[in-house]
Enzyme design. Sequence first.
Site, PDB file in Angstrom:
ATOM      1  N   TYR B 297       0.836  -1.202   0.000  1.00  0.00           N
ATOM      2  CA  TYR B 297       0.000   0.000   0.000  1.00  0.00           C
ATOM      3  C   TYR B 297       0.874   1.256   0.000  1.00  0.00           C
ATOM      4  CZ  TYR B 297      -4.134   2.779   1.132  1.00  0.00           C
ATOM      5  OH  TYR B 297      -5.163   3.677   1.106  1.00  0.00           O
ATOM      6  N   TYR B 347      -5.893   4.854  -7.611  1.00  0.00           N
ATOM      7  CA  TYR B 347      -6.116   4.708  -6.174  1.00  0.00           C
ATOM      8  C   TYR B 347      -7.505   4.155  -5.950  1.00  0.00           C
ATOM      9  CZ  TYR B 347      -6.365   5.800  -1.193  1.00  0.00           C
ATOM     10  OH  TYR B 347      -6.493   5.711   0.174  1.00  0.00           O
TER      11      TYR B 347
END
Lengths: 145, 391
Positions: B297, B347
């Site tokens: 991440y 994203y």
Amino acid sequence: MSTPTEAAAPTAPKPTRIPPIVTLDAKFFWDGADQEQFLGQKCSDCGLFTFPPRPMCPQCFSVNRREVPLSGRGTVHGWTIPRHPPPFGFKESPIVAVIELEEGIRMVSNVVGCGYDEIRQDMPVEVTFEATMNNHKVPVFRPRT
Amino acid sequence: MTRKFTEAAIAGIGQTEFSKASGRSELQLAAECAVAACKDAGVSPHDIDGMVTFTIDNSDEVNLARCLGVKDLAYTTRIPGGGAAAAATIYQAMAMVNAGLCHNVLIWRAMNERSQYRFGQNPQQQQMSYQSGNGTGSLLWCVPYGAMTPASWGALQAARYMHKYGVTNRDLGYISVQQRAYAANNPNAWFYGKPITLEDHQNSKWIQEPWLRLLDCCQESDGGVAILVTSLERARDLKQPPVQIVGATQSIPYNVEVISNYYHEDLTVMPEAQGVAKRLWAMTGLKPSDMQMAAIYDAFTPHVLLQLEAFGFCKPGEGKDFVKGGGMALDGALPTNTNGGLTGEAYIHGMNSMIEGVRQIRGTSCNQVTKKTVEHVLVSSGMAGAVLAKA
Ligand SMILES: [Zn+2]
């Protein structure tokens, strides 16, 4: 309203800083700040300081808590200067910092009265207060010698 | 039938296009990516019986089930903590399958996070309110101080780490450059065909001085990603080669919170990722050198370094040298975020990088690791992680 006849004292510009969102468990902290008091939460039974404030002591599970004056002294544990987007309510980028207080707890605040080239990690600071919209105040920190 | 802890598998993955303006509702994005994942697996959407998403996903289970014609939903759950817990969706789905509660668990995350709303706008204009389930106290404790964006919270989280190990913003540039190189070769990526140089990174504007520039920050995107989880046994009979979930876990150590994470003991480490790593390696009996790829991440570049260190791919403070030396490249020690990550591809709250891990095991990535056979992939979102494996 009528026009003032006497020369009024120059008024400070209206604060533009966003006021805090106040939850029941943290109300004492922000109410204190409004009175320029810097209060922390301490367990009445075992003496543990906690931040963020919470309704129960994580060490002894007591719900007896005291709101005690904090020394207001601490150090800059980490800092940043928000450039983009420009933070709402600030004419110039503030210095945002994680402050480590003498009592061993940390909180996010600003370092004021300090140039961008003067801010240093671990520098000593002390509490002061700044006004927000809606007549509130929040604790901020300034360099301490 | 005896059930082992390693019997769940990913049978299907699906996504919409990634854009800045999807032009349709988040529910439609959710439905489209869900159907794509089912189609990929060869499972009828009617047969979905479990659903997992994020607490902050705006689509309702019933509304989505109505779109998909789900006949009988047996289990629904949501994970807190936003993107930090993204991999916990896999953890939940694994647990539901391993417990014998569900046959076909749909994981989805769909959002118009660019066209409809943007994280980190003036909270008063957004009329945002503090809610539980987000795992962050940022609105309560940061906003009055001008820390109003995820980048400001992330920078403040990374500052002490970067200071301690002398990580400069230029050091972070190597992560951005590598991920944009991957994205440049990925037709699904928003930055397809648009690689950057280290100088481009250094010339991008400060977002958080002196830590983060624009090219250290994830994108804002519209899109949806879905994953279909079933048992390994069932997955073997479906359309795709199964990708086994050999381990998954979550870790929220004391006084850790999502992104405005300043209250735990040592701000130069990421205790939640250390906790995930500890459990994941114990659960699987695997170690960092067993991984041929990682999906990590990367809301902001410093958090890639913190996770690489937490999982033991390098020692504390050595993350910067690891990435500078090409550790994240296809021929490096750990090819990482080969889709371009959240900075390069899109994203979708970490979900898009997790399905890239699935593609790497299937051997279908457009940036396929070929130097070694991809047997194991680490998926980490900070507060949760999973190890995926070739079955
Ligand atoms: Zn106590």
